[in-house]
Design an enzyme around this catalytic site. Sequence first.
Site, mmCIF file in Angstrom:
data_model
loop_
_atom_site.group_PDB
_atom_site.id
_atom_site.type_symbol
_atom_site.label_atom_id
_atom_site.label_comp_id
_atom_site.label_asym_id
_atom_site.label_seq_id
_atom_site.Cartn_x
_atom_site.Cartn_y
_atom_site.Cartn_z
ATOM 1 N N GLY A 28 0.823 -1.205 0.000
ATOM 2 C CA GLY A 28 0.000 0.000 0.000
ATOM 3 C C GLY A 28 0.850 1.245 0.000
ATOM 4 N N GLN B 136 3.008 9.895 1.662
ATOM 5 C CA GLN B 136 4.295 9.272 1.336
ATOM 6 C C GLN B 136 4.877 9.773 0.020
ATOM 7 O OE1 GLN B 136 2.800 5.068 2.168
ATOM 8 N NE2 GLN B 136 4.930 4.967 2.790
ATOM 9 N N CYS C 151 7.567 -0.424 5.998
ATOM 10 C CA CYS C 151 6.982 0.758 5.386
ATOM 11 C C CYS C 151 7.913 1.271 4.293
ATOM 12 C CB CYS C 151 6.788 1.832 6.463
ATOM 13 S SG CYS C 151 6.135 3.380 5.822
ATOM 14 N N LEU C 152 7.350 1.638 3.143
ATOM 15 C CA LEU C 152 8.173 2.140 2.036
ATOM 16 C C LEU C 152 8.918 3.413 2.417
ATOM 17 C CD1 LEU C 152 5.822 1.633 -1.050
ATOM 18 C CD2 LEU C 152 7.685 0.173 -0.256
ATOM 19 N N HIS D 293 -2.280 0.451 8.823
ATOM 20 C CA HIS D 293 -1.013 1.106 8.475
ATOM 21 C C HIS D 293 -1.255 2.355 7.618
ATOM 22 C CE1 HIS D 293 3.417 0.809 7.536
ATOM 23 N NE2 HIS D 293 3.015 1.595 6.546
ATOM 24 N N GLU D 294 -2.111 2.228 6.597
ATOM 25 C CA GLU D 294 -2.336 3.362 5.684
ATOM 26 C C GLU D 294 -3.154 4.461 6.360
ATOM 27 O OE1 GLU D 294 -0.432 3.383 3.268
ATOM 28 O OE2 GLU D 294 0.037 1.247 3.239
ATOM 29 N N HIS E 115 -0.966 6.516 8.374
ATOM 30 C CA HIS E 115 -0.208 7.486 7.570
ATOM 31 C C HIS E 115 -0.984 8.789 7.392
ATOM 32 C CE1 HIS E 115 3.566 5.906 6.168
ATOM 33 N NE2 HIS E 115 3.048 4.784 5.739
#
Length: 172
Positions: free
Chosen positions: A46, A51, A93-94, A135-136, A139
């Site tokens: 995701g 991000q 996480c990216l 998680h998203e 963010h």
Amino acid sequence: MAVHEVVTWGDPRLKKDSEDVGAWTPELDQLVADMFETALAEEGVGLAAPQIGINLNLAVIDCSCGEDPAQKIVLINPEIVREEGQQVGPEGCLSIPGIREVLERPMKVWVKNRRPDGSWEEIVGEELLARAFCHEIDHIDGLLFVDRLTPLKRDLLKRKLKKKARADDWEE
Ligand SMILES: [Zn+2]
């Protein structure tokens, strides 16, 4: 379509509370397509708009990593309305490349989500999808998964992250 640069730990845009998406536009369709492409290119499940430096309550999830179009989910102004159970497992996480930590999340979550046409839906996710929802949505609330670790673990990790951020060295 275009792959965007993913901003990394230490960038202030990751810590901001994002704004609600307003009326849907063709530009937002393009942004969503770009976000799916960026997530795929970076091998992430995701990606949230902050991000790529855009503070909107918008995120994309694809637990199939490009294998199954039916699994593509666009979160617009999402809100977790119910959670059930728990799962304990590694999360990454990216925006924090090379770091994976074990983190507890609910096993099942219900999300109230806006569709592009302005109507609302409730979507349910279990296991990996539940973790991705949490998680998203974190963010877009300005939270990173490392913020949810125990204070001791977080402090140790922060030292490591500061070094990486200073050197701009995110290789594993
Ligand atoms: Zn992330």
